[in-house]
Design a protein around this motif. Sequence first.
Motif, PDB file in Angstrom:
ATOM      1  N   GLY B  36      29.603 -25.312  55.092  1.00  0.00           N
ATOM      2  CA  GLY B  36      29.054 -26.013  53.929  1.00  0.00           C
ATOM      3  C   GLY B  36      29.700 -27.374  53.793  1.00  0.00           C
ATOM      4  O   GLY B  36      30.285 -27.688  52.772  1.00  0.00           O
ATOM      5  N   TYR B 126      29.168 -17.882  44.943  1.00  0.00           N
ATOM      6  CA  TYR B 126      30.031 -18.697  45.812  1.00  0.00           C
ATOM      7  C   TYR B 126      31.407 -18.035  45.962  1.00  0.00           C
ATOM      8  O   TYR B 126      32.089 -17.781  44.975  1.00  0.00           O
ATOM      9  N   ASN B 181      24.610 -22.185  45.583  1.00  0.00           N
ATOM     10  CA  ASN B 181      25.362 -21.750  46.753  1.00  0.00           C
ATOM     11  C   ASN B 181      25.670 -20.272  46.568  1.00  0.00           C
ATOM     12  O   ASN B 181      26.439 -19.924  45.686  1.00  0.00           O
ATOM     13  N   PRO B 182      25.086 -19.375  47.340  1.00  0.00           N
ATOM     14  CA  PRO B 182      24.307 -19.597  48.563  1.00  0.00           C
ATOM     15  C   PRO B 182      22.788 -19.550  48.390  1.00  0.00           C
ATOM     16  O   PRO B 182      22.078 -19.803  49.366  1.00  0.00           O
ATOM     17  N   TYR B 212      26.219 -29.767  43.454  1.00  0.00           N
ATOM     18  CA  TYR B 212      25.178 -30.307  44.347  1.00  0.00           C
ATOM     19  C   TYR B 212      24.144 -31.147  43.616  1.00  0.00           C
ATOM     20  O   TYR B 212      23.176 -31.586  44.231  1.00  0.00           O
ATOM     21  N   LYS B 241      30.476 -34.262  47.587  1.00  0.00           N
ATOM     22  CA  LYS B 241      29.138 -34.283  48.180  1.00  0.00           C
ATOM     23  C   LYS B 241      28.500 -35.663  48.100  1.00  0.00           C
ATOM     24  O   LYS B 241      27.440 -35.876  48.710  1.00  0.00           O
ATOM     25  N   TYR B 299      19.925 -35.316  53.947  1.00  0.00           N
ATOM     26  CA  TYR B 299      19.929 -33.869  53.660  1.00  0.00           C
ATOM     27  C   TYR B 299      18.509 -33.313  53.618  1.00  0.00           C
ATOM     28  O   TYR B 299      18.250 -32.208  54.103  1.00  0.00           O
ATOM     29  N   PHE B 327      22.792 -27.919  49.908  1.00  0.00           N
ATOM     30  CA  PHE B 327      23.276 -27.707  51.281  1.00  0.00           C
ATOM     31  C   PHE B 327      22.698 -26.462  51.949  1.00  0.00           C
ATOM     32  O   PHE B 327      22.787 -26.340  53.165  1.00  0.00           O
ATOM     33  N   PHE B 328      22.160 -25.495  51.163  1.00  0.00           N
ATOM     34  CA  PHE B 328      22.028 -24.131  51.673  1.00  0.00           C
ATOM     35  C   PHE B 328      20.624 -23.547  51.578  1.00  0.00           C
ATOM     36  O   PHE B 328      19.874 -23.828  50.637  1.00  0.00           O
ATOM     37  N   ARG B 370      23.507 -16.814  54.675  1.00  0.00           N
ATOM     38  CA  ARG B 370      23.478 -18.212  54.222  1.00  0.00           C
ATOM     39  C   ARG B 370      23.503 -19.151  55.413  1.00  0.00           C
ATOM     40  O   ARG B 370      24.390 -19.058  56.267  1.00  0.00           O
ATOM     41  N   ALA B 372      23.731 -23.189  56.284  1.00  0.00           N
ATOM     42  CA  ALA B 372      23.971 -24.544  55.774  1.00  0.00           C
ATOM     43  C   ALA B 372      23.178 -25.518  56.645  1.00  0.00           C
ATOM     44  O   ALA B 372      23.356 -25.544  57.868  1.00  0.00           O
ATOM     45  N   SER B 374      23.423 -28.667  55.920  1.00  0.00           N
ATOM     46  CA  SER B 374      24.076 -29.921  55.527  1.00  0.00           C
ATOM     47  C   SER B 374      24.802 -30.622  56.667  1.00  0.00           C
ATOM     48  O   SER B 374      24.861 -31.850  56.702  1.00  0.00           O
TER      49      SER B 374
END
Lengths: 400, 400
Positions: B36, B126, B181-182, B212, B241, B299, B327-328, B370, B372, B374
């Motif tokens: 992540g 998370y 997340n996630p 995020y 981020k 992204y 990100f996820f 999950r 990522a 990102s």
Amino acid sequence: MEKLKPFRFSKRFDDVPLIGSAFAGEHPGLIPLAFGFPYPNSFPINELAESVVAALKSEGTEALQYSGGPGQKKILKWIRERSRLRSIDVETDQIMITSGSNQGIDLVARTLTDPGDSVWVEAPVYFGALRAFYLAQNELSAFPVDGDGLRVDLVEEALIEAAAGKRPMPKFIYVLPNYHNPAGINLSVERRKKLAALAYKYNFYIIEDDAYVELNFDGDFLPSIYSFGPERVIYMSTFSKIVAPGIRMAWVISDPEVLSRIKIVKTEGLTSVLMQEAVSCFLEKVDFEDHLRPLVAGYRMRRDAMVKAIGDFFGSEVSFEKPKGGFFLWLSFPSEIDTTKLLHDAVEAGVSFVDGKSFYLDRKPTNNLRLAFSFCDEMQIRKAIRILAMVYQKQKNAVC
Amino acid sequence: MEKLKPFRFSKRFDDVPLIGSAFAGEHPGLIPLAFGFPYPNSFPINELAESVVAALKSEGTEALQYSGGPGQKKILKWIRERSRLRSIDVETDQIMITSGSNQGIDLVARTLTDPGDSVWVEAPVYFGALRAFYLAQNELSAFPVDGDGLRVDLVEEALIEAAAGKRPMPKFIYVLPNYHNPAGINLSVERRKKLAALAYKYNFYIIEDDAYVELNFDGDFLPSIYSFGPERVIYMSTFSKIVAPGIRMAWVISDPEVLSRIKIVKTEGLTSVLMQEAVSCFLEKVDFEDHLRPLVAGYRMRRDAMVKAIGDFFGSEVSFEKPKGGFFLWLSFPSEIDTTKLLHDAVEAGVSFVDGKSFYLDRKPTNNLRLAFSFCDEMQIRKAIRILAMVYQKQKNAVC
């Protein structure tokens, strides 16, 4: 929306006296002998700026990622090499970077103790450490220091009592062995050895807070307590006093088992990896001894100015151990003087310091106070001591 | 020296499962959909280098001192202005800088709770937050999410039970409302309102982890939970981020009473004042929207590449909510698939991800995982999804 009911915050706040942070920065007109800060022109601004740029250009994206780049490994190697001067022989996996020593103290307290566990400290003791122990809800006992540091003989007596079930055994003892904050004294080598042996015998840890070790005015380094008991001593030192506090970088050295637990408690992950990379560039760039020499000379000069001014303005009315390094001078007045009252008058007259009771568990009035010679220049120091002497004379006359 | 006896470390370690940190950086050959992390060329290296130099040259020694200079005030003002986009209207004394959001979560948990206190979380949740709550020795309960985020209706049912004495009332609920997340989903506005009202009615806090929020692929911003209950919501966001994780800088917003307590628990003092000054120089130098636009586009492109690859290689065999930011992506497989077994085969085949069970309290096998999007580039993402699909087909055939 409903009317708000009161919320019960953590019980840890019930135990924390308001100490420490209240001193700094509040009265811009004061000569701040309260500040345990480095003197402003001690900071290597240009070299640090170049080092941050170098870290960003050479380590590139790794310096900005969560996990960091090779600079971290390099800084651990530097710490390992430097630690040999303290008779500390470790691998880099026994070293961890923290956001200042206070964070290290806080992490170690939560690693070693649960609420209610017993922790022993020196009297007087650095109030930043006390705050961490109160927040960890430790039960605190304090043992006096003399000119050779902590009275380890009294600690041993108490350990014998604890072993006999007459008092709780400590999980750790917090000790500041070199250029004590606030007492300005050193723990003798004999007592270091004895204390380490006691830690093994009675199965507790020692937190050895060695924040000031590099600021040595005589050139003699004593071996660390760690060197006499590496499995029961957690050693700490910091870049705050030898580079700058604003980079917030210190370190912890311990055996790998303890360190792996400290890392779990450090939920934030690595301390600023960019600054780690930058400081390792800085340490590659400078000759560290060449960097240190004028820095230490600046502190020695300030110490000398303070000692001279105390002699000139107080004569023999006060007493103190002349600090062989560090930031602080611990001044003792005749017993009828209450330094909390003195502080009030001193602030009125334009000088700040920290009154003695802030360094004791019982927070009763004391006739001691802490002067920092680290921050102000020699002119300011002399002026401040002159003012302090006047304030003292006034209070003495009022008491008599 | 005596023979060492075993030492009893804090009981907090008895509760902490080993989660999270094991994923990163171990297999250099892998395509790391586990990470992540921001993508490497997202970092504004040159601008940051210039900003650190500018901070050192203009703020000089203040940037390197314990207490910092004007940069801190400037960065708080920037956060205050930016927070208005989340319908958050606060003074700068309601904002505090932390060493990343994880530190904020840890500090808040210790501010609001004692060991044994009840804390409620989402399922999945998370794992970095979980670790902080385990270390704070909280008793955890989890409530499921659906496509509109946390099932606030189930939370309300449980609160009614708690009010009736059938279960403990939570001290706080931890919620990640945007680009979860996630799970990659958003909490609906209606549920935000409802949750805030419940916090007032039942007298608990909400930790709103908004790490995020700026990585928004559609341009719509939902009002924060904080905006519906400022006296019972503690809001957090981060520069990790939107600038870089390596600077370790995030923030907490809360009412002043809570914030003053959080500051006491943060024993290390201010987060790197040099980096605060530098980031405030950075934010003055760039047009933030101009900085953000290509970052978010990067992204979005990665999200699109992952979504397309999943469609191409998995067809309709898996399901997911298409993330609108962050990100996820949270991928659900047929129920007979155990993603922990899948992970083992995937790592063999050259791809990493985080298996679903790492995000649940009970840590039972799950059919989710999950991904990522990102960190890797589009080529890597497509290749990794293709490998993952092959690994999945193999396991499916073995199960059938």
